[in-house]
Structures are given as C-alpha cells and as structure tokens.
Write a protein that holds these residues in place. Structure first.
Motif, PDB file in Angstrom:
ATOM      1  N   SER A 134       9.179  -4.187   5.835  1.00 19.33           N
ATOM      2  CA  SER A 134       8.401  -3.263   5.003  1.00 19.33           C
ATOM      3  C   SER A 134       9.304  -2.407   4.134  1.00 19.33           C
ATOM      4  CB  SER A 134       7.536  -2.365   5.885  1.00 19.33           C
ATOM      5  OG  SER A 134       6.510  -3.096   6.516  1.00 19.33           O
ATOM      6  N   LEU A 135      10.342  -1.835   4.729  1.00 23.75           N
ATOM      7  CA  LEU A 135      11.208  -0.945   3.959  1.00 23.75           C
ATOM      8  C   LEU A 135      11.972  -1.707   2.881  1.00 23.75           C
ATOM      9  CD1 LEU A 135      12.564   1.553   6.623  1.00 23.75           C
ATOM     10  CD2 LEU A 135      10.499   1.667   5.221  1.00 23.75           C
ATOM     11  N   LYS A 136      12.378  -2.907   3.181  1.00 24.56           N
ATOM     12  CA  LYS A 136      13.067  -3.707   2.167  1.00 24.56           C
ATOM     13  C   LYS A 136      12.134  -4.008   0.991  1.00 24.56           C
ATOM     14  CE  LYS A 136      16.331  -5.883   5.366  1.00 24.56           C
ATOM     15  NZ  LYS A 136      16.718  -7.130   6.071  1.00 24.56           N
ATOM     16  N   LEU A 137      10.879  -4.344   1.283  1.00 27.90           N
ATOM     17  CA  LEU A 137       9.929  -4.657   0.214  1.00 27.90           C
ATOM     18  C   LEU A 137       9.574  -3.401  -0.578  1.00 27.90           C
ATOM     19  CD1 LEU A 137       8.064  -6.504  -1.334  1.00 27.90           C
ATOM     20  CD2 LEU A 137       6.382  -6.296   0.533  1.00 27.90           C
ATOM     21  N   ILE A 138       9.384  -2.280   0.105  1.00 28.13           N
ATOM     22  CA  ILE A 138       9.066  -1.029  -0.596  1.00 28.13           C
ATOM     23  C   ILE A 138      10.176  -0.674  -1.574  1.00 28.13           C
ATOM     24  CG2 ILE A 138       8.847   1.480  -0.274  1.00 28.13           C
ATOM     25  CD1 ILE A 138       7.310   0.804   2.347  1.00 28.13           C
ATOM     26  N   ARG A 139      11.415  -0.744  -1.121  1.00 28.38           N
ATOM     27  CA  ARG A 139      12.532  -0.418  -2.017  1.00 28.38           C
ATOM     28  C   ARG A 139      12.587  -1.376  -3.200  1.00 28.38           C
ATOM     29  NH1 ARG A 139      15.913   3.485  -0.081  1.00 28.38           N
ATOM     30  NH2 ARG A 139      16.178   3.736   2.182  1.00 28.38           N
ATOM     31  N   ALA A 140      12.335  -2.649  -2.951  1.00 28.75           N
ATOM     32  CA  ALA A 140      12.358  -3.621  -4.044  1.00 28.75           C
ATOM     33  C   ALA A 140      11.256  -3.320  -5.056  1.00 28.75           C
ATOM     34  CB  ALA A 140      12.209  -5.033  -3.483  1.00 28.75           C
TER      35      ALA A 140
ATOM     36  N   HIS B  47       0.837  -1.200   0.000  1.00 31.87           N
ATOM     37  CA  HIS B  47       0.000   0.000   0.000  1.00 31.87           C
ATOM     38  C   HIS B  47       0.874   1.253   0.000  1.00 31.87           C
ATOM     39  CE1 HIS B  47      -2.896   2.689   2.557  1.00 31.87           C
ATOM     40  NE2 HIS B  47      -2.872   3.071   1.297  1.00 31.87           N
ATOM     41  N   ILE B  48       1.860   1.300   0.889  1.00 32.04           N
ATOM     42  CA  ILE B  48       2.698   2.494   1.005  1.00 32.04           C
ATOM     43  C   ILE B  48       3.571   2.672  -0.238  1.00 32.04           C
ATOM     44  CG2 ILE B  48       4.526   3.590   2.345  1.00 32.04           C
ATOM     45  CD1 ILE B  48       1.637   3.569   3.555  1.00 32.04           C
ATOM     46  N   ALA B  49       4.079   1.584  -0.787  1.00 31.41           N
ATOM     47  CA  ALA B  49       4.878   1.682  -2.017  1.00 31.41           C
ATOM     48  C   ALA B  49       4.059   2.316  -3.137  1.00 31.41           C
ATOM     49  CB  ALA B  49       5.377   0.301  -2.433  1.00 31.41           C
ATOM     50  N   GLU B  50       2.810   1.897  -3.279  1.00 30.68           N
ATOM     51  CA  GLU B  50       1.945   2.436  -4.335  1.00 30.68           C
ATOM     52  C   GLU B  50       1.555   3.889  -4.046  1.00 30.68           C
ATOM     53  OE1 GLU B  50       0.851   0.864  -7.119  1.00 30.68           O
ATOM     54  OE2 GLU B  50       1.043  -1.290  -6.752  1.00 30.68           O
ATOM     55  N   GLU B  51       1.192   4.179  -2.785  1.00 32.90           N
ATOM     56  CA  GLU B  51       0.768   5.537  -2.437  1.00 32.90           C
ATOM     57  C   GLU B  51       1.895   6.541  -2.659  1.00 32.90           C
ATOM     58  OE1 GLU B  51      -2.059   6.791  -1.712  1.00 32.90           O
ATOM     59  OE2 GLU B  51      -3.327   5.391  -0.585  1.00 32.90           O
ATOM     60  N   PHE B  52       3.091   6.209  -2.215  1.00 36.04           N
ATOM     61  CA  PHE B  52       4.181   7.178  -2.317  1.00 36.04           C
ATOM     62  C   PHE B  52       4.733   7.264  -3.737  1.00 36.04           C
ATOM     63  CE2 PHE B  52       3.706   7.607   2.097  1.00 36.04           C
ATOM     64  CZ  PHE B  52       4.351   8.788   2.453  1.00 36.04           C
ATOM     65  N   ALA B  53       4.599   6.221  -4.510  1.00 34.97           N
ATOM     66  CA  ALA B  53       4.920   6.346  -5.931  1.00 34.97           C
ATOM     67  C   ALA B  53       3.949   7.312  -6.594  1.00 34.97           C
ATOM     68  CB  ALA B  53       4.867   4.979  -6.603  1.00 34.97           C
ATOM     69  N   THR B  54       2.686   7.238  -6.204  1.00 31.35           N
ATOM     70  CA  THR B  54       1.679   8.156  -6.731  1.00 31.35           C
ATOM     71  C   THR B  54       1.964   9.593  -6.298  1.00 31.35           C
ATOM     72  OG1 THR B  54       0.007   6.398  -6.676  1.00 31.35           O
ATOM     73  CG2 THR B  54      -0.789   8.667  -6.806  1.00 31.35           C
ATOM     74  N   LEU B  55       2.230   9.782  -5.001  1.00 30.54           N
ATOM     75  CA  LEU B  55       2.545  11.124  -4.501  1.00 30.54           C
ATOM     76  C   LEU B  55       3.799  11.677  -5.164  1.00 30.54           C
ATOM     77  CD1 LEU B  55       1.850  10.593  -0.695  1.00 30.54           C
ATOM     78  CD2 LEU B  55       0.539  12.077  -2.219  1.00 30.54           C
ATOM     79  N   ASP B  56       4.754  10.817  -5.461  1.00 28.65           N
ATOM     80  CA  ASP B  56       5.977  11.246  -6.127  1.00 28.65           C
ATOM     81  C   ASP B  56       5.657  11.866  -7.482  1.00 28.65           C
ATOM     82  OD1 ASP B  56       8.801  11.455  -6.053  1.00 28.65           O
ATOM     83  OD2 ASP B  56       9.014   9.684  -7.307  1.00 28.65           O
TER      84      ASP B  56
END
Length: 326
Positions: free
Chosen positions: A130-136, A84-93
């Motif tokens: 979480s952070l490892k998965l988000i970066r991946a 969820h956070i990976a997608e949200e922050f990619a969108t905000l980016d």
C-alpha cells in the motif's frame, strides 16, 4: 521539541456523541491558541467505544486547528485500499494547506481484521504494498504494477498532493521487525511510549537507527506517543487522572491483544503514564529528548474526564513545560 495531542475521539456508546465532539473541537481550538504543534486522529472499526472515523475527523479539524499539523495516529492501512487513501490524503493536503501527515500501522485487533476478511499474517504485506503504491501515485505520474494485491495499469491519481511527493508517512510499529519495516517504508517511526519495560525504547531505537543506516536513510522527525496529564503537583495529577486512565485501559483490555495492559496496569503507570507536576514532566521528557525524540504526542485526557480538566492540564503544560524545551 514539538508537542502534539491525540484527539482521542472515543466515547461510550450510550453517551451524547455531539456533546463530546463539541468539547473536543473546543479543546483543539484551545491547543492551537496555546501553541501546540499537532493534533492526531485515531482509527478503529466495530469498536466497543463510539469512534468517529479519522479522515472525517481530520477534515472537521482543519478549520479548528490553526497552523497545527494534522495526522492519523494511526490509520489501519490494511483495512483500506491504497488508491482510496492516496486520493483522500492528497485532498486533505490541499484542504489543510499542506499540514497533513499520513500515520499508518498494520492493525492488531482480531475483530477488525475479520470484519474486512483479512487474514492476519497478510496485513504486513498489505501495508508494504500500500505505501509503495501511495507514494508512486503521489508523484502524479502513470503507475503500473504487475501482480501483487493492488494491480494498476497506467493509473494516475485524480488529484496531485499540494506537498511535492505527497505528505510525510509515519509508520507505527512495536516489534523489532516492525521497527525495521518502519525505517524502510516511512519518513518516521511513530514510537509507542506505553511499553512497560524500561529497556524497550533504547533497544528499539538502536534497531531503528541501524536500519536507517542500512537503507541509506535519515529522518528529521522522531515522534513518540505518550499518556500525559499535568497538574500543579504530582499527587494531584495522579489523583485526578488515574481513575479515568484505569477505566480507559480496562476498556482496551477487552481485546485479547491488550489484556496485558489490565493485568500489568500498576507497572504501566509506574513506567509509562506521565502523570505529574510541570517539574516532574520536564524531568521525564528530558530523558526522551536526550534519547533523540523531538515530537511528543500525548493523550490529554481519558474516558470520563471533564473537558475543563483536560484544558487545565493543557494550559499548565504549555505555560510551565514548553519553555524548558523551546
């Protein structure tokens, strides 16, 4: 040196939230005009204060923040799924033109962890994984993880970030063990400036620097969060800001993990709250600059403080203090 403000969107439940948010948006617009570098949203759940959620707040602030960096200060990562956070922050980016920072922490309030059914000791593992998965996921390549809390099989993010590799990740941390974790996982340690002990920052900076060297890393950003209010004289700054600061800290002290802040409020004021004249604040911030901090992020006002006072402080600080550091 950069300067940013906490949006500090927390208000009494019985007050007009719409009016408060209008005031906040106007303050952020003013901060952008004055040349502040960043604005940061906060995250709490089931709070004793009305607290709009940070991702929605970031989206609302994008068109109001000029070229300022926007970040979470901080997002309670264990309470969210990393996909969820990976997608949200990619969108905000994309929405912000590449101006976002994902600031995260493990959380500390017992009621928040209980609301999400999280066993408190697992929150650090959740943060790590979480952070490892988000970066991946932000690489845009397929991701497979075996075992762990968030298993994925050939998973690919729905939208790649605008920023190559994704937005910077800042990790909030208090204990020495957590500071080492911030060095390992993050692009920066978001240091707390509200520790009453004058030994805290030097000791924890040493831990952070040693961990960076151990992990073969370096960092450009050295942010620290403060409580700050600027007035023509230090006496006036204390008179104007102290009642609101005391009210807000007494509200935080309703949570067991923060009761010490109420019990030791006078010590907290003396060692951490930066309430003063431009000359006084230049002296205080010069000490932080000399320690290596290069991004000062501060709460510009507290519960009950009128928007006019907050904005007057921001104007005076920008006019009189910025030139000493830029």
């Amino acid at each position: 040196m950069k300067f940013g403000i906490m949006a500090s969107h927390q208000y009494p439940h019985d007050e007009d939230l719409g009016k408060h948010l209008d005031d906040l948006f106007g303050t952020v617009e003013l901060a952008a005009e004055l040349g502040y570098d960043s604005v940061w949203t906060i995250n709490h759940f089931q709070s004793n204060l009305a607290t709009p959620q940070p991702i929605s707040m970031m989206a609302a602030l994008i068109p109001r923040s000029g070229t300022m960096t926007l970040g979470t200060g901080i997002l309670l990562m264990p309470m969210f799924h990393p996909v969820h956070i990976a997608e949200e922050f990619a969108t905000l980016d994309h929405l912000s033109g590449g101006r976002v920072v994902l600031g995260v922490g493990a959380g500390y309030r017992e009621n928040e962890l209980a609301a999400f059914g999280i066993d408190p000791p697992t929150r650090f593992r959740r943060l790590d994984e979480s952070l490892k998965l988000i970066r991946a996921l932000w690489t845009g390549e397929p991701v497979t993880t075996e075992g762990g809390l968030y298993p994925q099989t050939d998973a690919r993010i729905g939208i790649r970030p605008l920023t190559p590799g994704g937005p910077p990740i800042w990790v909030g941390a208090g204990s020495k063990r957590a500071v080492r974790r911030a060095a390992r996982l993050g692009d920066a340690w978001y240091a707390p400036g509200n520790a009453p002990s004058p030994r805290y920052l030097p000791e924890h900076l040493a831990v952070y620097d040693a961990a960076l060297e151990e992990y073969g890393k370096s960092t450009v950003d050295r942010p620290i969060g403060l409580e700050l209010y600027c007035a023509p004289t230090t006496e006036r700054a204390v008179d104007e800001a102290l009642p609101q600061a005391r009210t807000e800290y007494s509200t935080y002290a309703e949570y067991p993990a923060l009761r010490w802040q109420s019990d030791r409020f006078d010590e907290l004021i003396r060692n951490t709250l930066a309430l003063g004249s431009p000359e006084y604040l230049i002296e205080r911030l010069s000490t932080l600059r000399d320690m290596g901090f290069n991004h000062i992020i501060f709460r510009p006002g507290w519960l009950g403080m009128p928007a006019e006072m907050v904005r007057a402080s921001l104007r005076l600080f920008a006019t009189e203090v910025f030139p000493a550091f830029r």
